[in-house]
Design a protein around this motif. Structure first.
Motif, short mmCIF file in Angstrom:
data_model
loop_
_atom_site.label_atom_id
_atom_site.label_comp_id
_atom_site.label_asym_id
_atom_site.label_seq_id
_atom_site.Cartn_x
_atom_site.Cartn_y
_atom_site.Cartn_z
N PRO A 172 -31.35 23.14 30.88
CA PRO A 172 -32.42 23.49 29.93
C PRO A 172 -33.81 23.43 30.56
CG PRO A 172 -31.44 21.36 29.37
CD PRO A 172 -30.56 21.98 30.38
N LEU A 173 -34.03 22.52 31.50
CA LEU A 173 -35.33 22.43 32.16
C LEU A 173 -35.60 23.68 32.99
CD1 LEU A 173 -37.71 20.47 32.53
CD2 LEU A 173 -36.55 19.59 34.56
N LEU A 174 -34.61 24.12 33.75
CA LEU A 174 -34.76 25.33 34.55
C LEU A 174 -34.93 26.56 33.66
CD1 LEU A 174 -32.15 24.82 37.41
CD2 LEU A 174 -34.63 24.88 37.64
N ASP A 175 -34.19 26.59 32.54
CA ASP A 175 -34.29 27.72 31.62
C ASP A 175 -35.72 27.88 31.12
OD1 ASP A 175 -31.67 28.34 31.88
OD2 ASP A 175 -31.02 27.42 30.01
N ASN A 199 -26.19 32.37 32.76
CA ASN A 199 -25.67 31.13 33.32
C ASN A 199 -25.59 31.21 34.85
OD1 ASN A 199 -25.24 29.42 31.07
ND2 ASN A 199 -23.39 30.54 30.53
N TYR A 200 -25.14 32.35 35.34
CA TYR A 200 -25.00 32.51 36.79
C TYR A 200 -26.37 32.45 37.46
CZ TYR A 200 -23.78 34.36 41.36
OH TYR A 200 -23.63 34.52 42.72
N TYR A 201 -27.39 32.97 36.80
CA TYR A 201 -28.74 32.92 37.38
C TYR A 201 -29.18 31.47 37.59
CZ TYR A 201 -33.21 35.09 38.54
OH TYR A 201 -34.31 35.53 39.22
N THR A 202 -28.81 30.61 36.67
CA THR A 202 -29.11 29.18 36.84
C THR A 202 -28.43 28.64 38.08
OG1 THR A 202 -29.39 28.84 34.45
CG2 THR A 202 -28.87 26.90 35.78
N PHE A 203 -27.18 29.06 38.30
CA PHE A 203 -26.45 28.63 39.50
C PHE A 203 -27.16 29.09 40.76
CE2 PHE A 203 -23.06 29.49 42.67
CZ PHE A 203 -22.59 28.19 42.83
N ILE A 204 -27.67 30.32 40.74
CA ILE A 204 -28.41 30.85 41.89
C ILE A 204 -29.66 30.02 42.17
CG2 ILE A 204 -29.81 32.81 42.69
CD1 ILE A 204 -26.79 33.18 42.97
N ILE A 205 -30.37 29.65 41.12
CA ILE A 205 -31.57 28.82 41.31
C ILE A 205 -31.20 27.49 41.95
CG2 ILE A 205 -33.40 27.56 40.12
CD1 ILE A 205 -33.49 29.84 38.09
N CYS A 206 -30.11 26.89 41.48
CA CYS A 206 -29.67 25.62 42.06
C CYS A 206 -29.35 25.77 43.55
CB CYS A 206 -28.45 25.08 41.31
SG CYS A 206 -28.82 24.51 39.64
N ASN A 246 -17.39 23.07 39.58
CA ASN A 246 -17.76 21.81 38.92
C ASN A 246 -18.84 21.97 37.86
OD1 ASN A 246 -15.92 20.70 40.66
ND2 ASN A 246 -17.44 19.88 42.07
N MET A 247 -19.65 23.03 37.98
CA MET A 247 -20.67 23.29 36.97
C MET A 247 -20.16 24.17 35.84
SD MET A 247 -24.03 23.82 39.43
CE MET A 247 -25.23 23.93 38.08
N MET A 259 -28.42 18.19 40.52
CA MET A 259 -28.25 19.45 39.78
C MET A 259 -26.87 19.58 39.15
SD MET A 259 -30.48 22.06 42.16
CE MET A 259 -29.97 21.43 43.75
N ALA A 260 -25.82 19.34 39.90
CA ALA A 260 -24.47 19.52 39.37
C ALA A 260 -24.04 18.37 38.46
CB ALA A 260 -23.46 19.68 40.51
N HIS A 261 -24.74 17.23 38.53
CA HIS A 261 -24.38 16.07 37.71
C HIS A 261 -25.52 15.67 36.78
CE1 HIS A 261 -20.54 15.16 39.56
NE2 HIS A 261 -21.09 15.37 40.74
N ASN A 262 -26.30 16.62 36.35
CA ASN A 262 -27.47 16.31 35.53
C ASN A 262 -27.56 17.28 34.37
OD1 ASN A 262 -30.00 15.72 34.48
ND2 ASN A 262 -30.95 15.43 36.48
N SER A 263 -27.23 16.82 33.17
CA SER A 263 -27.21 17.69 31.99
C SER A 263 -28.59 18.18 31.59
CB SER A 263 -26.56 16.95 30.81
OG SER A 263 -27.31 15.77 30.49
#
Length: 420
Positions: A398-401, A351-358, A336-337, A390-394
């Protein structure tokens, strides 16, 4: 356009049925910006039945980004839909019928992603009923495949939730191998001979290698790479590499605490999760002066290690027979992301690192909220609200990045510290 397209559908998709007023985490109270097309708005404006029930229907809508084509529904002070009844039901649907709803309201939590030559039907873990289904489904979550023409796809869903411009596949040829990469990830995440955290790290190893393949301009070898990687994983070769990794558990707690505080501080629905987690591990958290400016965010690194150890033990005992549930949530959220291409301007490892953080935020929230009274109902609530935030918040990516750059942690070694 009568050409057939491949359609991949998550295997619990057709089982979903809304539980309506029984839902405790009602999506109509999520505070989302629900977009209505001009035609959808005009339809309800002209309804005689709705005019009798609602005075000045137009006052509930505002123009969306200055365009005349779309309107945004104005939520109440409590972040609820203005058409939600006291019984937690939609007054538009009660007064008229399903056909008067916006496309978003008709289909949620069902999701449709449109790619170059195929479509993907999925379903959101931001829905209470879906999360209940993930708890009931002990088998590996997978996708069925069929071929449908475009008219059939549009009739069953409508417009897609996300698609990609056709030129992107030429600009980034690796996107043409999305199905191969997704197959690789789902195979790894479904391998129950590893822990959830090991599966995520092994996937990170694959993402790093795929990034190198793209950088070297050799994307045509991706199908062979997928077969080779899965073969090495199944024979235990990759498992041996995991045993030699050194980790810093205390560093992981500090990072996860920082990430969770950053994200949940801004989400009204998640503040109770954050506050309980902080209290349970004795954290004194600094205030965010301006939540949209990460540079102003500070957090104490002091926490009660004994209290955290207690929470962790309780969590591990609670989740021990439910790892299949975490697996289901991961596979669904990865899909979904739009991972690992949620931001096509970045490489797939980034991008995958962001998924890991989530995932780490979600797991840390569960861990720090687990006490002697922790229940299935609380597991569902935290899963739903975490997925929504997280999965529904655009704004999250960028905030995590920006925030993670302070840790300089975008590498495989630090991924290991977060996971293993």
């Amino acid at each position: 356009m009568d050409n057939n397209y491949a359609v991949f559908k998550v295997n619990i998709y057709d089982e979903f049925a809304c539980i309506e007023s029984k839902c405790k985490q009602n999506c109509c109270r999520a505070g989302w910006d629900i977009i209505w097309s001009k035609n959808e708005c005009e339809k309800i404006y002209k309804s005689k039945a709705l005019k009798k029930s609602f005075h000045q229907m137009e006052k509930h809508f505002v123009k969306c980004n200055g365009t005349q084509k779309y309107m945004k529904l104005k939520n109440t002070i409590e972040d609820a839909c203005p058409f939600l009844s006291e019984q937690n039901l939609c007054r538009i649907q009660l007064t008229t019928n399903y056909n008067y709803l916006s496309q978003t309201c008709k289909v949620y939590p069902r999701l449709l992603m449109e790619y170059k030559d195929y479509f993907e039907f999925s379903i959101s873990s931001g829905c209470e009923k879906v999360v209940e289904m993930l708890l009931e489904n002990r088998e590996a979550l997978g996708f069925t495949q069929s071929n449908n023409n475009l008219a059939e796809i549009r009739n069953s869903y409508g417009r897609s939730g996300k698609d990609f411009p056709s030129n992107i596949y030429k600009d980034r040829p690796i996107l043409n191998y999305w199905i191969d990469i997704k197959y690789l990830v789902i195979e790894i995440l479904s391998d129950r001979s590893y822990s959830i955290e090991e599966r995520l790290f092994i996937t990170g190893m694959a993402m790093e290698l795929l990034r190198d393949i793209e950088n070297e301009g050799n994307v045509e070898i991706i199908p062979q790479f997928v077969d080779m990687f899965l073969s090495e994983n199944s024979c235990g070769k990759i498992k041996q590499q995991l045993n030699s990794i050194e980790i810093n558990k205390e560093n992981r707690v500090i990072h996860c605490l920082s990430y969770m505080t950053l994200i949940f501080y801004q989400e009204k629905s998640c503040k109770s999760i954050l506050e309980k987690g902080q209290k349970n591990i004795g954290v004194d958290v600094g205030k965010v002066e301006e939540v949209n400016q990460v540079k102003n965010f500070t957090i104490s690194t002091d926490y009660d290690k004994a209290a955290y150890a207690t929470c962790e033990k309780l969590y591990l005992d609670f989740i021990a027979d439910k790892e299949y549930f975490l697996e289901n949530v991961l596979i669904l959220n990865f899909t979904n992301m739009c991972m690992p291409f949620c931001d096509t301007s970045k490489d797939i490892f980034d991008n995958y690192y962001t998924f890991i953080i989530c995932f780490c935020i979600f797991k840390f929230a569960l861990t720090t909220n687990t006490d002697e009274n922790f229940s299935i109902e609380e597991l569902i609530r935290i899963t739903v609200l975490s997925s929504r935030s997280m999965a529904h918040n655009s704004k999250i990516v960028p905030l995590l990045d920006e925030f993670r750059l302070q840790f300089k942690d975008i590498n495989l070694d630090n991924m290991a510290n977060l996971l293993l």
